[in-house]
Scaffold this motif. Structure first.
Motif, PDB file in Angstrom:
ATOM      1  N   ILE A 167      -4.958 -38.636 111.719  1.00 30.73           N
ATOM      2  CA  ILE A 167      -4.140 -39.794 112.583  1.00 30.73           C
ATOM      3  C   ILE A 167      -5.028 -39.972 113.369  1.00 30.73           C
ATOM      4  O   ILE A 167      -5.457 -39.215 114.320  1.00 30.73           O
ATOM      5  CB  ILE A 167      -2.837 -38.853 112.958  1.00 30.73           C
ATOM      6  N   ASN A 168      -5.658 -41.486 113.270  1.00 30.38           N
ATOM      7  CA  ASN A 168      -6.386 -41.820 114.564  1.00 30.38           C
ATOM      8  C   ASN A 168      -6.331 -42.639 115.609  1.00 30.38           C
ATOM      9  O   ASN A 168      -5.981 -43.916 115.445  1.00 30.38           O
ATOM     10  CB  ASN A 168      -6.999 -42.954 112.967  1.00 30.38           C
ATOM     11  N   GLU A 169      -5.650 -41.771 116.420  1.00 30.23           N
ATOM     12  CA  GLU A 169      -5.034 -41.232 117.794  1.00 30.23           C
ATOM     13  C   GLU A 169      -5.679 -40.680 119.208  1.00 30.23           C
ATOM     14  O   GLU A 169      -5.506 -39.794 118.690  1.00 30.23           O
ATOM     15  CB  GLU A 169      -3.155 -41.678 117.429  1.00 30.23           C
ATOM     16  N   PRO A 170      -5.452 -41.124 120.056  1.00 33.94           N
ATOM     17  CA  PRO A 170      -5.851 -40.166 120.983  1.00 33.94           C
ATOM     18  C   PRO A 170      -4.866 -39.231 121.169  1.00 33.94           C
ATOM     19  O   PRO A 170      -3.726 -39.353 120.760  1.00 33.94           O
ATOM     20  CB  PRO A 170      -5.815 -40.939 122.426  1.00 33.94           C
ATOM     21  N   ILE A 171      -6.018 -37.542 121.989  1.00 35.07           N
ATOM     22  CA  ILE A 171      -5.153 -36.857 121.331  1.00 35.07           C
ATOM     23  C   ILE A 171      -5.123 -36.264 122.490  1.00 35.07           C
ATOM     24  O   ILE A 171      -6.635 -36.388 123.824  1.00 35.07           O
ATOM     25  CB  ILE A 171      -5.935 -35.726 120.628  1.00 35.07           C
TER      26      ILE A 171
ATOM     27  N   GLN B   5       7.992 -21.520 106.592  1.00 38.69           N
ATOM     28  CA  GLN B   5       8.521 -22.172 107.782  1.00 38.69           C
ATOM     29  C   GLN B   5       7.890 -23.443 109.036  1.00 38.69           C
ATOM     30  O   GLN B   5       7.128 -23.223 109.296  1.00 38.69           O
ATOM     31  CB  GLN B   5       9.353 -21.301 109.215  1.00 38.69           C
ATOM     32  N   TRP B   6       8.855 -24.297 108.316  1.00 40.67           N
ATOM     33  CA  TRP B   6       7.746 -25.095 108.834  1.00 40.67           C
ATOM     34  C   TRP B   6       8.792 -26.357 110.059  1.00 40.67           C
ATOM     35  O   TRP B   6      10.301 -26.858 110.097  1.00 40.67           O
ATOM     36  CB  TRP B   6       8.028 -26.902 107.433  1.00 40.67           C
ATOM     37  N   MET B   7       9.100 -26.077 111.415  1.00 36.53           N
ATOM     38  CA  MET B   7       9.312 -26.407 112.462  1.00 36.53           C
ATOM     39  C   MET B   7       8.652 -28.067 113.221  1.00 36.53           C
ATOM     40  O   MET B   7       7.152 -27.914 113.126  1.00 36.53           O
ATOM     41  CB  MET B   7       8.960 -25.276 113.403  1.00 36.53           C
ATOM     42  N   THR B   8       9.221 -28.357 113.428  1.00 35.49           N
ATOM     43  CA  THR B   8       9.028 -30.078 113.462  1.00 35.49           C
ATOM     44  C   THR B   8       9.479 -30.146 115.201  1.00 35.49           C
ATOM     45  O   THR B   8      10.730 -29.763 115.510  1.00 35.49           O
ATOM     46  CB  THR B   8      10.186 -31.028 113.147  1.00 35.49           C
ATOM     47  N   ALA B   9       8.868 -29.806 116.635  1.00 29.90           N
ATOM     48  CA  ALA B   9       9.079 -29.311 117.839  1.00 29.90           C
ATOM     49  C   ALA B   9       9.577 -31.032 118.278  1.00 29.90           C
ATOM     50  O   ALA B   9      10.404 -30.558 119.175  1.00 29.90           O
ATOM     51  CB  ALA B   9       7.847 -28.982 118.496  1.00 29.90           C
ATOM     52  N   GLY B  10       8.800 -31.811 117.889  1.00 28.99           N
ATOM     53  CA  GLY B  10       9.216 -32.800 117.996  1.00 28.99           C
ATOM     54  C   GLY B  10       9.605 -33.480 119.631  1.00 28.99           C
ATOM     55  O   GLY B  10       8.794 -32.787 120.663  1.00 28.99           O
TER      56      GLY B  10
ATOM     57  N   ASN C 297      -0.534 -37.861 123.104  1.00 25.63           N
ATOM     58  CA  ASN C 297      -1.639 -38.603 123.342  1.00 25.63           C
ATOM     59  C   ASN C 297      -1.931 -39.205 124.706  1.00 25.63           C
ATOM     60  O   ASN C 297      -3.643 -39.022 124.089  1.00 25.63           O
ATOM     61  CB  ASN C 297      -1.002 -40.273 122.320  1.00 25.63           C
ATOM     62  N   LYS C 298      -1.386 -38.712 125.106  1.00 25.51           N
ATOM     63  CA  LYS C 298      -1.872 -39.020 126.802  1.00 25.51           C
ATOM     64  C   LYS C 298      -1.891 -37.605 128.214  1.00 25.51           C
ATOM     65  O   LYS C 298      -0.901 -37.097 127.598  1.00 25.51           O
ATOM     66  CB  LYS C 298      -1.021 -40.972 127.278  1.00 25.51           C
TER      67      LYS C 298
ATOM     68  N   TRP D 143      -0.764 -25.742 113.381  1.00 23.79           N
ATOM     69  CA  TRP D 143      -0.366 -27.186 114.284  1.00 23.79           C
ATOM     70  C   TRP D 143      -0.422 -29.005 113.125  1.00 23.79           C
ATOM     71  O   TRP D 143      -1.919 -28.752 113.209  1.00 23.79           O
ATOM     72  CB  TRP D 143      -0.723 -27.232 115.466  1.00 23.79           C
ATOM     73  N   VAL D 144       0.802 -29.119 112.956  1.00 19.14           N
ATOM     74  CA  VAL D 144       0.292 -30.797 112.221  1.00 19.14           C
ATOM     75  C   VAL D 144       0.930 -31.116 113.379  1.00 19.14           C
ATOM     76  O   VAL D 144       2.142 -31.620 113.324  1.00 19.14           O
ATOM     77  CB  VAL D 144       1.255 -30.774 111.257  1.00 19.14           C
ATOM     78  N   ASN D 145      -0.470 -32.133 113.897  1.00 23.30           N
ATOM     79  CA  ASN D 145      -0.282 -33.316 114.874  1.00 23.30           C
ATOM     80  C   ASN D 145       1.147 -34.186 114.142  1.00 23.30           C
ATOM     81  O   ASN D 145       1.456 -33.686 113.004  1.00 23.30           O
ATOM     82  CB  ASN D 145      -1.512 -33.950 114.798  1.00 23.30           C
ATOM     83  N   LEU D 146       1.668 -35.025 114.495  1.00 20.61           N
ATOM     84  CA  LEU D 146       2.820 -35.953 115.011  1.00 20.61           C
ATOM     85  C   LEU D 146       2.158 -37.382 115.624  1.00 20.61           C
ATOM     86  O   LEU D 146       1.480 -37.197 116.335  1.00 20.61           O
ATOM     87  CB  LEU D 146       4.104 -35.916 115.150  1.00 20.61           C
ATOM     88  N   PRO D 147       2.318 -38.465 114.555  1.00 22.02           N
ATOM     89  CA  PRO D 147       1.900 -39.462 115.314  1.00 22.02           C
ATOM     90  C   PRO D 147       2.864 -40.366 116.029  1.00 22.02           C
ATOM     91  O   PRO D 147       3.993 -39.213 116.498  1.00 22.02           O
ATOM     92  CB  PRO D 147       2.042 -40.343 114.305  1.00 22.02           C
ATOM     93  N   ALA D 148       1.898 -41.155 116.915  1.00 25.77           N
ATOM     94  CA  ALA D 148       2.846 -41.116 118.138  1.00 25.77           C
ATOM     95  C   ALA D 148       4.375 -41.959 118.330  1.00 25.77           C
ATOM     96  O   ALA D 148       4.834 -41.709 119.048  1.00 25.77           O
ATOM     97  CB  ALA D 148       1.934 -42.154 119.393  1.00 25.77           C
ATOM     98  N   LYS D 149       4.236 -42.016 117.422  1.00 24.26           N
ATOM     99  CA  LYS D 149       5.523 -42.658 117.010  1.00 24.26           C
ATOM    100  C   LYS D 149       6.880 -41.940 116.830  1.00 24.26           C
ATOM    101  O   LYS D 149       8.154 -41.714 116.756  1.00 24.26           O
ATOM    102  CB  LYS D 149       5.724 -43.938 116.119  1.00 24.26           C
TER     103      LYS D 149
END
Length: 291
Positions: free
Chosen positions: A256-260, A98-103, A269-270, A129-135
């Motif tokens: 994903i090289n972004e702040p967490i 089951q792949w749930m995108t909480a978004g 991210n913030k 838990w698979v991180n999503l990029p900021a966008k």
């Protein structure tokens, strides 16, 4: 030119387990158990095989929110029923994903499926838990129900076994789950003596979760059931040889090289985005779900 070996960084034993609700006894390999680089995978909760006794009232986890990432649940033994605030529900049986995108935000609950609960038996699961990029963090929530019968498969030569491609690809066999960033999620079901070869970019964070059996990595290191193999960010080629019939969950992805910023079930991210998530949850913007 021969590919350079992707060398093993560490073979990690399962951290001490803890309960999530009363239905999931999990070993958190990361981020808490071990401080290892595994982005875009933020968390690995591994429910090692356990026998649950029969029970009329299903064990599980009550209503909880998510925002900013995806949950991926992979069943090996047992069955889990789920419901969410968008009206989705279903059952994850052995072999299913089951792949749930909480978004942007969703309420969710998970329980042992009723028939399994009443019968009891072996239970073994992985939740990532698979991180999503900021966008994409505020993307519309969605589900991808990947039934075991629908998973793409690559048959290895010499009766070595089978690679199930959940996401990404293996030898041009593509997985059915779509992802927001490049990653590979594979189940290698290897027969005793069987070998499988993998090739991932050097910069991809890569790990093997040994679900069952034992495997020899790159002809030298041996990893056994319930251990996690973490690889260095160098080289591309990996050889896995099954020392007995084995199942290995393979994770490899572009970081994903972004702040967490993380607080409980919110992964942003913030810090101000965490506060916004808390406020939105308290104001009922994640919808409603009966306990």
């Amino acid at each position: 030119m021969e590919a350079k070996i992707k060398t093993v960084s560490a073979i990690l034993n399962a951290p001490a387990p803890h309960m999530v609700g009363d239905g999931f006894r999990v070993h958190n390999f990361f981020p808490k158990g071990y401080k290892i680089k595994m982005s875009p995978f933020f968390m690995l909760d591994y429910n090692s095989r356990i026998e649950f006794s029969a029970r009329n009232a299903p064990r599980g986890v009550g209503v909880h929110p998510h925002r900013g990432f995806e949950t991926v649940t992979i069943a090996y033994h047992g069955a889990v029923a789920h419901h969410d605030s968008a009206g989705n529900s279903g059952v994850i049986y052995p072999g299913d994903v089951q792949w749930m995108t909480a978004g942007s935000g969703i309420l969710h609950k998970e329980y042992h499926e009723e028939a399994f609960s009443k019968k009891g038996g072996a239970f073994q699961m992985v939740q990532l838990w698979v991180n999503l990029p900021a966008k994409n963090k505020m993307t519309t929530p969605k589900y991808q129900e990947v039934k075991h019968s629908d998973i793409a498969r690559y048959k290895l030569d010499d009766e070595a076994g089978m690679i199930e491609v959940i996401a990404g690809e293996y030898n041009e066999t593509k997985g059915s789950a779509s992802t927001f960033t490049p990653l590979n999620l594979l189940n290698a079901r290897l027969n005793k003596g069987g070998k499988a070869y993998f090739d991932f970019p050097a910069e991809y964070n890569t790990g093997f979760m040994i679900i069952e059996g034992s495997v020899k990595i790159n002809g030298t290191e041996i990893a056994k059931t319930d251990q996690f193999v973490h690889f260095k960010n160098e080289g591309t080629a990996i050889e896995a040889e099954a020392l007995e019939n084995s199942i290995v969950l393979i994770l490899s992805g572009e970081p994903i090289n972004e702040p967490i910023a993380q607080y409980g079930p919110f992964l942003m991210n913030k810090p101000e985005e965490i506060q916004e998530a808390i406020n939105d949850y308290n104001q009922g913007k994640f919808g409603y779900l009966d306990e």
